[in-house]
Design a protein around this motif. Structure first.
Motif, PDB file in Angstrom:
ATOM      1  N   ALA A 131       0.821  -1.208   0.000  1.00 39.59           N
ATOM      2  CA  ALA A 131       0.000   0.000   0.000  1.00 39.59           C
ATOM      3  C   ALA A 131       0.860   1.265   0.000  1.00 39.59           C
ATOM      4  O   ALA A 131       0.592   2.219  -0.735  1.00 39.59           O
ATOM      5  N   ALA A 132       1.910   1.275   0.838  1.00 35.14           N
ATOM      6  CA  ALA A 132       2.751   2.466   0.935  1.00 35.14           C
ATOM      7  C   ALA A 132       3.479   2.736  -0.371  1.00 35.14           C
ATOM      8  O   ALA A 132       3.502   3.875  -0.862  1.00 35.14           O
ATOM      9  N   THR A 133       4.081   1.702  -0.951  1.00 34.84           N
ATOM     10  CA  THR A 133       4.831   1.920  -2.197  1.00 34.84           C
ATOM     11  C   THR A 133       3.909   2.259  -3.357  1.00 34.84           C
ATOM     12  O   THR A 133       4.317   2.963  -4.285  1.00 34.84           O
ATOM     13  N   ALA A 134       2.665   1.769  -3.316  1.00 34.33           N
ATOM     14  CA  ALA A 134       1.710   2.152  -4.359  1.00 34.33           C
ATOM     15  C   ALA A 134       1.470   3.653  -4.339  1.00 34.33           C
ATOM     16  O   ALA A 134       1.423   4.306  -5.387  1.00 34.33           O
ATOM     17  N   VAL A 135       1.346   4.220  -3.138  1.00 30.24           N
ATOM     18  CA  VAL A 135       1.154   5.664  -3.004  1.00 30.24           C
ATOM     19  C   VAL A 135       2.417   6.404  -3.434  1.00 30.24           C
ATOM     20  O   VAL A 135       2.365   7.393  -4.178  1.00 30.24           O
ATOM     21  N   LEU A 136       3.585   5.933  -2.971  1.00 27.41           N
ATOM     22  CA  LEU A 136       4.833   6.608  -3.275  1.00 27.41           C
ATOM     23  C   LEU A 136       5.122   6.609  -4.776  1.00 27.41           C
ATOM     24  O   LEU A 136       5.541   7.628  -5.344  1.00 27.41           O
ATOM     25  N   GLN A 137       4.916   5.469  -5.425  1.00 28.25           N
ATOM     26  CA  GLN A 137       5.194   5.392  -6.853  1.00 28.25           C
ATOM     27  C   GLN A 137       4.209   6.220  -7.667  1.00 28.25           C
ATOM     28  O   GLN A 137       4.585   6.830  -8.669  1.00 28.25           O
ATOM     29  N   ARG A 138       2.950   6.229  -7.260  1.00 22.58           N
ATOM     30  CA  ARG A 138       1.946   7.000  -7.995  1.00 22.58           C
ATOM     31  C   ARG A 138       2.262   8.496  -7.937  1.00 22.58           C
ATOM     32  O   ARG A 138       2.039   9.221  -8.907  1.00 22.58           O
ATOM     33  N   GLY A 353       5.141   2.704   7.677  1.00 21.82           N
ATOM     34  CA  GLY A 353       5.097   1.355   8.234  1.00 21.82           C
ATOM     35  C   GLY A 353       3.692   0.799   8.329  1.00 21.82           C
ATOM     36  O   GLY A 353       3.187   0.519   9.426  1.00 21.82           O
ATOM     37  N   LEU A 354       3.050   0.623   7.202  1.00 21.08           N
ATOM     38  CA  LEU A 354       1.687   0.074   7.188  1.00 21.08           C
ATOM     39  C   LEU A 354       1.731  -1.441   7.371  1.00 21.08           C
ATOM     40  O   LEU A 354       2.708  -2.093   7.006  1.00 21.08           O
ATOM     41  N   ARG A 355       0.662  -1.987   7.949  1.00 23.95           N
ATOM     42  CA  ARG A 355       0.552  -3.439   8.118  1.00 23.95           C
ATOM     43  C   ARG A 355      -0.491  -3.974   7.157  1.00 23.95           C
ATOM     44  O   ARG A 355      -1.391  -3.248   6.736  1.00 23.95           O
ATOM     45  N   GLY A 356      -0.339  -5.270   6.805  1.00 18.61           N
ATOM     46  CA  GLY A 356      -1.245  -5.815   5.804  1.00 18.61           C
ATOM     47  C   GLY A 356      -1.426  -7.306   5.880  1.00 18.61           C
ATOM     48  O   GLY A 356      -1.600  -7.868   6.966  1.00 18.61           O
ATOM     49  N   ALA A 357      -1.356  -7.962   4.712  1.00 22.93           N
ATOM     50  CA  ALA A 357      -1.740  -9.363   4.592  1.00 22.93           C
ATOM     51  C   ALA A 357      -0.877 -10.289   5.428  1.00 22.93           C
ATOM     52  O   ALA A 357      -1.368 -11.270   5.999  1.00 22.93           O
ATOM     53  N   ILE A 358       0.430 -10.026   5.525  1.00 23.02           N
ATOM     54  CA  ILE A 358       1.307 -10.916   6.283  1.00 23.02           C
ATOM     55  C   ILE A 358       0.929 -10.913   7.760  1.00 23.02           C
ATOM     56  O   ILE A 358       0.901 -11.962   8.410  1.00 23.02           O
ATOM     57  N   SER A 359       0.614  -9.742   8.302  1.00 22.71           N
ATOM     58  CA  SER A 359       0.188  -9.671   9.700  1.00 22.71           C
ATOM     59  C   SER A 359      -1.093 -10.465   9.924  1.00 22.71           C
ATOM     60  O   SER A 359      -1.238 -11.175  10.934  1.00 22.71           O
ATOM     61  N   LEU A 360      -2.035 -10.344   8.988  1.00 18.16           N
ATOM     62  CA  LEU A 360      -3.273 -11.113   9.102  1.00 18.16           C
ATOM     63  C   LEU A 360      -2.990 -12.606   9.032  1.00 18.16           C
ATOM     64  O   LEU A 360      -3.565 -13.404   9.790  1.00 18.16           O
ATOM     65  N   ALA A 361      -2.097 -13.001   8.135  1.00 14.54           N
ATOM     66  CA  ALA A 361      -1.776 -14.416   7.985  1.00 14.54           C
ATOM     67  C   ALA A 361      -1.134 -14.962   9.257  1.00 14.54           C
ATOM     68  O   ALA A 361      -1.458 -16.074   9.712  1.00 14.54           O
ATOM     69  N   ILE A 362      -0.219 -14.200   9.846  1.00 11.62           N
ATOM     70  CA  ILE A 362       0.443 -14.669  11.069  1.00 11.62           C
ATOM     71  C   ILE A 362      -0.566 -14.777  12.206  1.00 11.62           C
ATOM     72  O   ILE A 362      -0.577 -15.762  12.962  1.00 11.62           O
ATOM     73  N   VAL A 390      -5.927   2.644   6.942  1.00 10.18           N
ATOM     74  CA  VAL A 390      -6.883   3.741   6.751  1.00 10.18           C
ATOM     75  C   VAL A 390      -6.379   5.036   7.364  1.00 10.18           C
ATOM     76  O   VAL A 390      -6.659   6.127   6.868  1.00 10.18           O
ATOM     77  N   GLY A 391      -5.603   4.936   8.457  1.00  5.38           N
ATOM     78  CA  GLY A 391      -5.130   6.133   9.140  1.00  5.38           C
ATOM     79  C   GLY A 391      -3.879   6.741   8.536  1.00  5.38           C
ATOM     80  O   GLY A 391      -3.740   7.968   8.482  1.00  5.38           O
ATOM     81  N   GLN A 392      -2.941   5.883   8.079  1.00  2.00           N
ATOM     82  CA  GLN A 392      -1.659   6.400   7.604  1.00  2.00           C
ATOM     83  C   GLN A 392      -1.595   6.603   6.091  1.00  2.00           C
ATOM     84  O   GLN A 392      -1.041   7.601   5.618  1.00  2.00           O
ATOM     85  N   ALA A 393      -2.102   5.635   5.332  1.00  2.00           N
ATOM     86  CA  ALA A 393      -1.950   5.702   3.873  1.00  2.00           C
ATOM     87  C   ALA A 393      -2.496   7.008   3.279  1.00  2.00           C
ATOM     88  O   ALA A 393      -1.835   7.620   2.418  1.00  2.00           O
ATOM     89  N   PRO A 394      -3.677   7.491   3.677  1.00  2.00           N
ATOM     90  CA  PRO A 394      -4.171   8.747   3.084  1.00  2.00           C
ATOM     91  C   PRO A 394      -3.325   9.969   3.432  1.00  2.00           C
ATOM     92  O   PRO A 394      -3.373  10.989   2.728  1.00  2.00           O
ATOM     93  N   LEU A 395      -2.552   9.888   4.525  1.00  2.00           N
ATOM     94  CA  LEU A 395      -1.727  11.026   4.930  1.00  2.00           C
ATOM     95  C   LEU A 395      -0.370  11.049   4.238  1.00  2.00           C
ATOM     96  O   LEU A 395       0.325  12.066   4.285  1.00  2.00           O
ATOM     97  N   LEU A 396       0.025   9.933   3.615  1.00  2.00           N
ATOM     98  CA  LEU A 396       1.324   9.891   2.950  1.00  2.00           C
ATOM     99  C   LEU A 396       1.456  10.935   1.827  1.00  2.00           C
ATOM    100  O   LEU A 396       2.491  11.601   1.733  1.00  2.00           O
TER     101      LEU A 396
END
Length: 524
Positions: A131-138, A353-362, A390-396
């Motif tokens: 998610a973070a790199t998607a925002v940064l690259q865009r 430092g967003l969390r995602g699928a790996i955290s859910l999987a663990i 939802v809290g961090q990605a829109p602020l990047l």
């Protein structure tokens, strides 16, 4: 019937994925954010069956291909250049974050033992760079920031899962410092060694396979060949999978034919997207039951704990990133690695430092030995993932603009430079073929005009004033030779550090669609 329940769950996953994809394009938002929201909302649809995701399904079905894909597509030269900041984040910050979260949870929820608290801390410690790199690259952020985040995300998955495995193991056997150190050495070293052996063997096998479909089948089996035996041997299956993926991905020259690469890249992009999406939706369906029974705690208490954990993760990361510069300079090559990483770049990395699928999987793989608090810890993980996404990605984007770190034209210019060099190499190769009478003049002139038109267009975008005037049945052999010349030049530019791995892959995919050999094999 069980078959009906599985079909309903499958349809729900498909509908949620399609909705999230459609809206993400309209809203210009990362898919992960909408998948989290829709996945959780799907759990409250009346009439849907109750879903409980077995930990074994997550460990065996989801984790191996996800970590293998991330390791395989690592950019080796860029990662090596930024090894110090990547290692500091992946090892140091992951360990510190795990302990900090474990201490927070144990203080707020004393009934959760230290082993379970450490397992939970390991679940939420690794970042998900998607998610973070998607925002940064865009937005056109510096490519170096993306490289560091992707490198960190790859390695910290293995670090966190190693800690998680030791913590989960200690739930039934107890824990001593000496035993833990011995198991850590066995767990980590065994995983790396076995993964390296697996990578070497698979690389040799893939050299002898030319068929794209067979290549895909071998690539799909590889993460499981690395993961399952390593776990049975008492080593880290995740580290084995990461090591195998990294070795094959960075030693792939001559292993994958262009046709296999084009089909394989598409297959793995779709597969990883579906796996990550399915995790979010399955968690959402399971959360309906978790929300009704939040471990005997009030909703206010659960919300406060999740906010506290998310706050600790963000705070620790920012403090670590902004304050570890002097320490990093003491490491070998550390002083040079810190050049160009001022406080602004560190702030963006620290806030990404967003969390995602790996955290859910663990979290979903927490063993039953955790006891009655397992559901609560899974729920807390889901809330932490939701808060960070939802809290961090829109602020990047706001942070990048305020800090002046948007370089929207740099990636386009780099790609244009690579295209120009490739086209010039193709023209030179065409002249060689014409001089040796391997192509008749009429065919050569047709290809020359086509390449000159493309080259003029690239020069126009580069504002190159030193342009030559465009010179005014197709031969598949000539076409393949020209594409091969461009591939060779691209590889040379990458080895010399003139272009990045992203640009190399982007233009290689374009050349795949121009190569008649690739097209013929793909259609077959």
């Amino acid at each position: 019937m069980e078959e009906d329940r599985l079909l309903i769950v499958f349809l729900v996953v498909a509908v949620v994925v399609l909705l999230a994809r459609a809206l993400s394009r309209r809203l210009q938002a990362p898919d992960a954010i909408l998948l989290v929201l829709f996945g959780m909302a799907a759990g409250f649809v009346p009439g849907l069956p109750h879903v409980v995701v077995p930990p074994e399904l997550v460990l065996l079905g989801f984790l191996p291909p996800l970590v293998y894909h991330a390791a395989f597509f690592t950019a080796p030269r860029e990662a090596r250049a930024d090894a110090v900041p990547i290692v500091a984040l992946a090892f140091g910050l992951t360990a510190v974050s795990t302990v900090a979260v474990a201490g927070t949870v144990h203080a707020l929820l004393p009934e959760v033992g230290w082993a379970a608290a450490l397992a939970f801390g390991a679940a939420v410690a690794p970042t998900d760079a998607v998610a973070a790199t998607a925002v940064l690259q865009r937005l056109g952020a510096p490519a170096r920031l993306v490289t560091i985040l992707e490198g960190e995300s790859l390695i910290n998955d293995g670090v966190a899962l190693t800690i998680f495995g030791l913590a989960a193991e200690s739930l039934g056997t107890g824990f001593t410092l000496s035993h833990g150190a011995a198991r850590l050495a066995q767990y980590a070293a065994g995983g790396v060694v076995y993964g390296l052996v697996t990578g070497i063997v698979i690389r040799r096998v893939r050299r002898s396979i030319q068929d794209p479909i067979s290549q895909i089948i071998v690539s799909l089996v590889t993460p499981y060949l690395a993961y399952i035996p390593a776990e049975n041997f008492g080593a880290s299956g995740v580290l084995a999978t990461v090591t195998a993926g990294f070795f094959i991905g960075t030693h792939g020259e001559g292993v994958l034919q262009p046709a296999s690469r084009m089909v394989g890249n598409t297959f793995w992009r779709v597969l990883t997207f579906l796996l990550e999406s399915a995790l979010f939706v399955l968690l959402g369906l399971e959360m309906r039951q978790l929300l009704h029974e939040p471990g005997g705690h009030t909703w206010t208490g659960v919300a406060l704990v999740s906010l506290a954990v998310a706050g600790v993760l963000v705070g620790v990361r920012l403090v670590w990133q902004l304050g570890n510069g002097p320490l990093a300079r003491l490491l070998p090559g550390g002083r040079r690695s810190q050049e160009g990483l001022g406080w602004r770049q560190r702030a963006v990395i620290g806030f990404s430092g967003l969390r995602g699928a790996i955290s859910l999987a663990i979290a979903l793989s927490l063993p039953a030995a955790v006891g009655a608090e397992r559901g609560l810890l899974v729920l807390l993980t889901a809330l932490v993932v939701l808060i960070t996404l939802v809290g961090q990605a829109p602020l990047l984007p706001v942070l990048l603009r305020r800090l002046g770190l948007i370089e929207s034209d740099r990636r386009r210019e780099e790609a244009m430079v690579a295209r120009k060099a490739g086209l010039q190499a193709a023209l030179a190769r065409l002249d060689e073929l014409a001089e040796r009478d391997e192509v008749d003049e009429q065919t050569a002139e047709a290809f020359r005009q086509m390449l000159e038109v493309r080259l003029d267009r690239v020069r126009y975008f580069l504002e190159d004033e030193d342009r030559d005037d465009a010179r005014p049945p197709n031969s598949q052999h000539v076409r393949s030779e020209l594409v091969r010349a461009q591939r060779g030049k691209l590889s040379s530019l990458y080895r010399k550090g003139r272009i990045g791995a992203g640009t190399l892959r982007e233009i290689s995919r374009e050349l795949d669609f121009e190569d008649p050999v690739v097209i013929r094999k793909t259609r077959a």
